[in-house]
Scaffold this motif. Sequence first.
Motif, PDB file in Angstrom:
ATOM      1  N   SER A 231       1.805  23.313  25.813  1.00 12.76           N
ATOM      2  CA  SER A 231       1.598  23.478  27.243  1.00 12.76           C
ATOM      3  C   SER A 231       2.653  22.715  28.030  1.00 12.76           C
ATOM      4  O   SER A 231       3.303  21.810  27.515  1.00 12.76           O
ATOM      5  N   ASP A 232       2.801  23.092  29.298  1.00 16.07           N
ATOM      6  CA  ASP A 232       3.747  22.392  30.166  1.00 16.07           C
ATOM      7  C   ASP A 232       3.376  20.916  30.306  1.00 16.07           C
ATOM      8  O   ASP A 232       4.244  20.044  30.379  1.00 16.07           O
ATOM      9  N   ASN A 233       2.083  20.606  30.357  1.00 10.70           N
ATOM     10  CA  ASN A 233       1.651  19.225  30.550  1.00 10.70           C
ATOM     11  C   ASN A 233       2.085  18.330  29.394  1.00 10.70           C
ATOM     12  O   ASN A 233       2.437  17.168  29.598  1.00 10.70           O
ATOM     13  N   VAL A 234       2.055  18.871  28.177  1.00  9.30           N
ATOM     14  CA  VAL A 234       2.497  18.086  27.024  1.00  9.30           C
ATOM     15  C   VAL A 234       3.975  17.761  27.147  1.00  9.30           C
ATOM     16  O   VAL A 234       4.416  16.636  26.887  1.00  9.30           O
ATOM     17  N   VAL A 235       4.771  18.755  27.548  1.00 16.56           N
ATOM     18  CA  VAL A 235       6.208  18.540  27.718  1.00 16.56           C
ATOM     19  C   VAL A 235       6.472  17.530  28.832  1.00 16.56           C
ATOM     20  O   VAL A 235       7.309  16.624  28.696  1.00 16.56           O
TER      21      VAL A 235
ATOM     22  N   ASN B 209       0.026  28.534  31.278  1.00 11.59           N
ATOM     23  CA  ASN B 209      -1.089  27.655  31.634  1.00 11.59           C
ATOM     24  C   ASN B 209      -2.251  27.755  30.656  1.00 11.59           C
ATOM     25  O   ASN B 209      -3.314  27.206  30.902  1.00 11.59           O
ATOM     26  N   GLU B 210      -2.080  28.504  29.542  1.00  3.11           N
ATOM     27  CA  GLU B 210      -3.181  28.704  28.599  1.00  3.11           C
ATOM     28  C   GLU B 210      -2.823  28.188  27.207  1.00  3.11           C
ATOM     29  O   GLU B 210      -3.375  28.628  26.216  1.00  3.11           O
ATOM     30  N   LYS B 211      -1.847  27.301  27.106  1.00  2.00           N
ATOM     31  CA  LYS B 211      -1.407  26.824  25.794  1.00  2.00           C
ATOM     32  C   LYS B 211      -2.322  25.712  25.280  1.00  2.00           C
ATOM     33  O   LYS B 211      -3.016  25.059  26.003  1.00  2.00           O
ATOM     34  N   ILE B 212      -2.229  25.508  23.966  1.00  2.00           N
ATOM     35  CA  ILE B 212      -2.962  24.409  23.334  1.00  2.00           C
ATOM     36  C   ILE B 212      -2.033  23.200  23.302  1.00  2.00           C
ATOM     37  O   ILE B 212      -0.833  23.350  23.176  1.00  2.00           O
ATOM     38  N   LYS B 213      -2.593  21.973  23.331  1.00  2.00           N
ATOM     39  CA  LYS B 213      -1.741  20.816  23.521  1.00  2.00           C
ATOM     40  C   LYS B 213      -1.212  20.195  22.239  1.00  2.00           C
ATOM     41  O   LYS B 213      -1.716  19.188  21.870  1.00  2.00           O
ATOM     42  N   ARG B 214      -0.192  20.751  21.659  1.00  2.00           N
ATOM     43  CA  ARG B 214       0.419  20.112  20.491  1.00  2.00           C
ATOM     44  C   ARG B 214       1.925  20.341  20.470  1.00  2.00           C
ATOM     45  O   ARG B 214       2.401  21.336  20.968  1.00  2.00           O
TER      46      ARG B 214
END
Length: 560
Positions: A540-544, A89-94
Motif C-alpha cells: 500500500s501507499d501508506n507502507v511506502v 487504496n486496497e493493498k495489503i501492508k507488506r
Amino acid sequence: MMDGAAVEAAVGEKDAGNDAFVTKGFSGWNNKPRLDTHVGGVTSYHNAAVKRCNNLLKPRLAFRSHNESEDSANRGNFLELVKLLAEQNEKIKRIIVNSIIEEIGGDVFCLLVDESADVSDKEQMAVVLRYVNNRGELKERLIGVVHVAETTSTCLKSNIDALFSKYKLSWKQVRGQGYDGASNMRASCKRKDMIRQSQQERVKRAIGSGQISTGTGLNQEQTLERPGDTRWCSHYKTLKSLNSLFPYVIEVLQYVEKDGPNDKKRRQARGLLDYLKDFDFVFHLHMMLMILGHANSLSLCLQRKDQDILEAMSEVKLTKQKFQQIRDDGWESLLQTIYSFCEEHSIPKLDMEEEYIDRHKPRKKSNRTNYQHYRWNCLNSVIDLLLIEFNDRFGQTNSSLLTYMAALRPKDSFGDFKLESIMELAKLYPDDFDQEQLKDLAHELPIYIDNIKADERFSNLNSITALAKLMVDTNKHQAFPLVYKLLKLVLVLPVATTSVERCFSAMKIVKTILHNRIGNTFMNDCIICFVEPAFVATISDNVVIDRFQKMKNRNRRMLL
C-alpha cells in the motif's frame, strides 16, 4: 484498448460529460457537433484522459503488450499503470522481501545462486530461495541481485553472508544449495534483413512451383536466433535455425565476401564460406542437433517452476538411456541425414573408408579412416563425456537418496511406499530428526499411509508437490507433522537454477544500453519488483510513505 472501468479509474470520478465511449458505445460519428460536445472544455473528462495518454507517450511507454486479457501477467504499460492507480487504496501492508522472509517463517529452504554480466559488463549475482509456504505450495522467490567484484567462491560466499545478515536468515535453515557456473557467451548474427529477404524470395518461388504448400502457420518468416546467456536450449534453437536457413546464410556470406565494407570482413566471410561448405561442418552441425535435440526435452522439463526432484530424475534417466542408444545404434541414421544434407546443398561427401585428412594439417598422416575419426573420435567421444557427467552427478550416493525419496511418491496409489526407505531418508537429516523424533516417525508412518490410502482425495496424485499441498488443504499436515516435515525437506532440494536465470532475463529489461548508469541498489529494487509482481500488488501507499519517513538520510521529511 481498454474497458470503461479502467478509464474511469485512471481519470477519476466521472463528470457530467457523455459516457458513450466507455459504457454504451458511440454511434454519432457523422454528427460533428456531438463529437465537439463529447470533447468538451479543457477540464473535461475526455481531455483528462487524453492528457494521461500523453503522459505515457512522453517517456515512450508502449500502450500494448502481447496479451491484454484479464489473466495476463503483463497487460502492457498503460493498463498496468491504470490498474495500479485504480487499486492503490486496497493493498495489503507488506514489503516484498520482508513478505518473502515472513512467508518462509523460520522454516528450511534451499539456496539457488547464479551470476551473469549486465549490459555494463558488471558481474551480478542473483539469489533465489526455494521453500514450501504455509499452504504447502513450493515457491522460488528472488531476494536480491548483488554486484560482485569477482566470481570466486570466497567473494560469492561473503556477499551471500551479507545478504543473510541483512534479512536475518541463518545458514542453519539451508537444506540444499544450487549453483550454475556457466560462463557468459556472446554471439553475433549479422545481415538479418538480407537473410529474411532471401528466404521470402525462395518461399515465393517454391510456392509458385508447387514444391511447398500454403496454410495457417506455414512458411513463416525466420531468422538466425542468437544463443542466450542463460538458456542452453537457445543453442539448440540457433543450430536449428542455421540448419533451415543454410542456403540463405551462404548467399549473405557470398555477398559480404564480394561487397564487404573492408578487407577484414571479406576475409572473415571467405573463411566462414570455406568451412560451411565442408563435410566436417555438416557432420558436427547434425551431430549437435541430434544431441541437443534429445537434451532439449530434459532442459525444458527442468525449467518448470513446480518441478520436484523425483520427476526430474526420471527425465534424467530417460535421457541417459537415449544417449546410450545413440552411441550403440545411432551412427547409420546420423550419417544418412548428413549425406542427404550434402546432396541437397552440393557439398562434397566423404567416403568413410578413406583416410581422414585434417583440414588444418592436410599433409600430415592421420593413420585413421574417416569412419574411425567421425564415429569414435567425434560422436562416441562426445556422448561418453555426457554419460560420464551424468554418472558423476547422479552416482551411487545420489541414486540411493532418490530411491529413498521415491518411497514418498503418491503415484499409483502410493505403490512405492516403503517404511524402511523413508526412515533411511530421515536419518540423512540429523538436524531435523533426532533419535526421539525418528522413533516417533516410525510410529507415525504406518498410521499415515493407512489414513492417506483410505482418503479418496489422495487417490489420483502423481507428484510430491501435489501431495504436500493437499495435505495442507485437508489439515493432514497437522495430524502427521513429521511426515510433512520430511516432504518439505525433499521438496526444497534444488532441481535446477532456472529461476535464477529468469532474473537475468529481467535484468536485461531493467538495465539497458539507454539506462546503463543505473545504480546497483536501484537496479536490485527494480528487478525484485519486476520478478515478484504478486508481492508488489500487496504493497500500500501508506507502507511506502512510512518507510520513506523512517529513512534518516533524507534532507526533508514528508508531511502527509
